[in-house]
Design an enzyme around this catalytic site. Structure first.
Site, PDB file in Angstrom:
ATOM      1  N   ASP A 172      73.590 -15.576  24.188  1.00 51.96           N
ATOM      2  CA  ASP A 172      72.686 -16.581  23.622  1.00 51.96           C
ATOM      3  C   ASP A 172      72.434 -17.763  24.552  1.00 51.96           C
ATOM      4  O   ASP A 172      71.978 -18.820  24.097  1.00 51.96           O
ATOM      5  CB  ASP A 172      73.222 -17.074  22.276  1.00 51.96           C
ATOM      6  CG  ASP A 172      72.850 -16.127  21.133  1.00 51.96           C
ATOM      7  OD1 ASP A 172      71.850 -15.399  21.270  1.00 51.96           O
ATOM      8  OD2 ASP A 172      73.553 -16.115  20.113  1.00 51.96           O
ATOM      9  N   ASP A 206      69.264 -10.266  17.762  1.00 53.24           N
ATOM     10  CA  ASP A 206      69.076 -11.692  18.086  1.00 53.24           C
ATOM     11  C   ASP A 206      68.722 -11.898  19.561  1.00 53.24           C
ATOM     12  O   ASP A 206      68.017 -12.825  19.932  1.00 53.24           O
ATOM     13  CB  ASP A 206      70.340 -12.528  17.821  1.00 53.24           C
ATOM     14  CG  ASP A 206      71.229 -12.017  16.710  1.00 53.24           C
ATOM     15  OD1 ASP A 206      71.113 -10.843  16.336  1.00 53.24           O
ATOM     16  OD2 ASP A 206      72.073 -12.784  16.239  1.00 53.24           O
TER      17      ASP A 206
END
Ligand code: GLY
Length: 366
Positions: A91, A148
Site C-alpha cells: 500500500d 486493494d
C-alpha cells in the site's frame, strides 16, 4: 445535494481540524475525536497518506495555505517509515501518491519526486515474476495478492512516465492482468484475496479477507476494483481494463441501488446484522466518475448518475459537518468482523475527491 455549498462547509471544518490536529496523522475519529496519532501508533500504516491527500485536494480547490503546509509536514514525517522499511507493504502507493506525488505534481518539489521514486522502487521490488503479481502484506504470505493493490499501480505508472523506464508500468500491467484472471469473477464480483504458489504462480486458493466469508463480496474491495481497473485503463489505454472496470461497476451499482445507495459491508453477507460501509460508496463514486470520462457519450449518464446517488446518500444521512468534531463521513467499516461504523480518514478523502470531481475541481491524484 449542493456540491458547492458542501465544499465550503468542508473547507471550514477542515481548517478547524488542522488547528486541532496539525501535529498528528489521523486515521479513525472515535466519538468525533482523533484520539490516536498514527505517527506514534504505526507510521507505516496504509492510511497515512490520506490526511495529506485530503489537504492537497482542498488546497487545490480553495487555496488555504495551512492545508498545503500541513500536507507538506505529513509528507516529511513519512520519511522515517521509508527509512525503517520493515513495516512497509503493497500500500505504499496510497501513502506516497497522496503525499509526495501530489506535492510534486502541484509544486514541482524535487525532494517529493525522489521520495515517490523510492516508494515506486520498493513497490516494484514486491513483484513476483513467476506469478506476475505484487505480493500483499509481509511475513509468510509470500503468494498472496489482493484487490486493494489495484489502487497502488498508479505509483508504478507514474514512475514509468516520470523516468521513461517501462519496467514499472510493465509490472503494473502484469499485476492488473493477474487480477483480471484470479480476482474478478464472471458475474463482476471479486475475491478480496487470491493465493498463488510463489514459485510456480499457480492459483491455490481464495480465502476470506475483510468481507464476510470466502466467496462473499466485500463492498470496499469491489470499489477498489471499479476505481483500480478504471485507472489501469486510463494509464494504459487497454480496453480489457475498461471492460473489467465496467463489469465491476455494474455489479457494484446493482447491489448499491437496491440498498438506497448505502453499501453494505458485504453484498453477500446474511441479512442481519445490516452493516454499512459508506467508504465503499465514496470510493466507488470516484471510480464511476473516472469511468464516465472514458466511455462513450451513451454510457456516461449511467456512471455519472450512480456516482451522484452514492455521494448524495452519504450527504443525506452519513455526514458530520460540525467544525467542533473530527471526521466528516460517518459509518465506515474497516472489516466485516471489526472496526464497525466509524469515521475513517479514507472515507473523508474519497468523499471530498468525489464532490470535487462532480464540480470539475478535483486534483487528479492517481
Ligand atoms: N487496505 C485497503 C483496505 O482496507 O481497504
Amino acid at each position: 445535494m449542493n456540491a458547492r455549498e458542501l465544499t465550503d462547509q468542508i473547507a471550514a471544518k477542515l481548517a478547524a481540524e488542522v488547528r486541532r490536529n496539525g501535529d498528528i496523522i489521523p486515521y479513525i475519529a472515535e466519538d468525533g475525536v482523533y484520539k490516536t496519532d498514527m505517527r506514534q501508533k504505526n507510521l507505516s500504516w496504509w492510511t497515512n497518506g490520506f490526511w495529506a491527500g485530503l489537504l492537497w485536494q482542498m488546497y487545490h480547490a480553495v487555496g488555504v495555505a495551512e492545508f498545503k503546509a500541513t500536507a507538506e509536514k505529513t509528507e516529511g514525517w513519512l520519511d522515517e517509515a521509508m527509512a525503517d522499511f520493515t513495516g512497509l507493504h503493497h500500500d505504499v502507493g496510497f501513502m506516497w501518491m497522496l503525499s509526495a506525488v501530489a506535492d510534486y505534481r502541484l509544486t514541482g518539489n524535487e525532494k517529493s519526486r525522489i521520495r515517490a521514486m523510492h516508494a515506486a522502487t520498493l513497490l516494484a521490488g514486491r513483484y513476483n515474476p513467476n506469478g506476475r503479481f505484487l505480493r500483499a502484506w509481509n511475513g509468510d504470505k509470500t503468494g498472496w495478492m489482493i484487490v486493494d493493490c489495484l489502487m497502488n499501480l498508479s505509483l508504478l505508472y507514474w514512475a514509468s512516465d516520470e523516468t521513461g523506464d517501462p519496467r514499472y508500468a510493465e509490472i503494473a500491467q502484469n499485476h492488473a492482468d493477474t487480477a483480471l484472471r484470479v480476482l474478478l469473477r464472471p458475474d463482476g464480483s471479486c475475491n478480496h484475496i487470491a493465493v498463488l504458489d510463489p514459485v510456480t504462480g499457480e492459483l491455490t486458493g481464495a480465502p476470506a479477507g475483510q468481507g464476510y466469508a470466502p466467496g462473499s463480496s466485500w463492498s470496499r474491495g469491489q470499489s477498489w476494483a471499479v476505481y483500480g481497473f478504471a485507472l489501469s485503463a486510463k494509464h494504459t489505454g487497454e480496453t480489457r481494463y475498461l471492460e473489467a472496470a465496467k463489469r465491476s461497476a455494474h455489479y457494484f451499482i446493482a447491489n448499491a441501488a437496491t440498498h438506497n445507495w448505502e453499501p453494505l459491508v458485504d453484498f453477500l453477507a446474511p441479512e442481519s446484522p445490516e452493516l454499512l460501509d459508506m467508504s465503499a460508496g465514496a470510493i466507488a463514486a470516484c471510480g464511476l466518475l473516472e469511468l464516465e470520462k472514458q466511455v462513450s457519450v451513451y454510457e456516461k449518464k449511467l456512471y455519472h448518475d450512480a456516482a451522484e446517488h452514492l455521494l448524495s446518500a452519504i450527504a443525506k444521512k452519513h455526514l458530520d459537518l460540525a467544525p467542533e468534531t473530527d471526521g466528516i463521513v460517518l459509518d465506515s467499516t474497516a472489516d466485516y468482523h471489526k472496526d464497525i461504523h466509524t469515521r475513517m480518514i479514507y472515507a473523508d478523502y474519497y468523499f471530498v475527491e468525489g464532490l470535487l470531481r462532480l464540480q470539475g475541481k478535483e486534483f487528479f491524484a492517481w
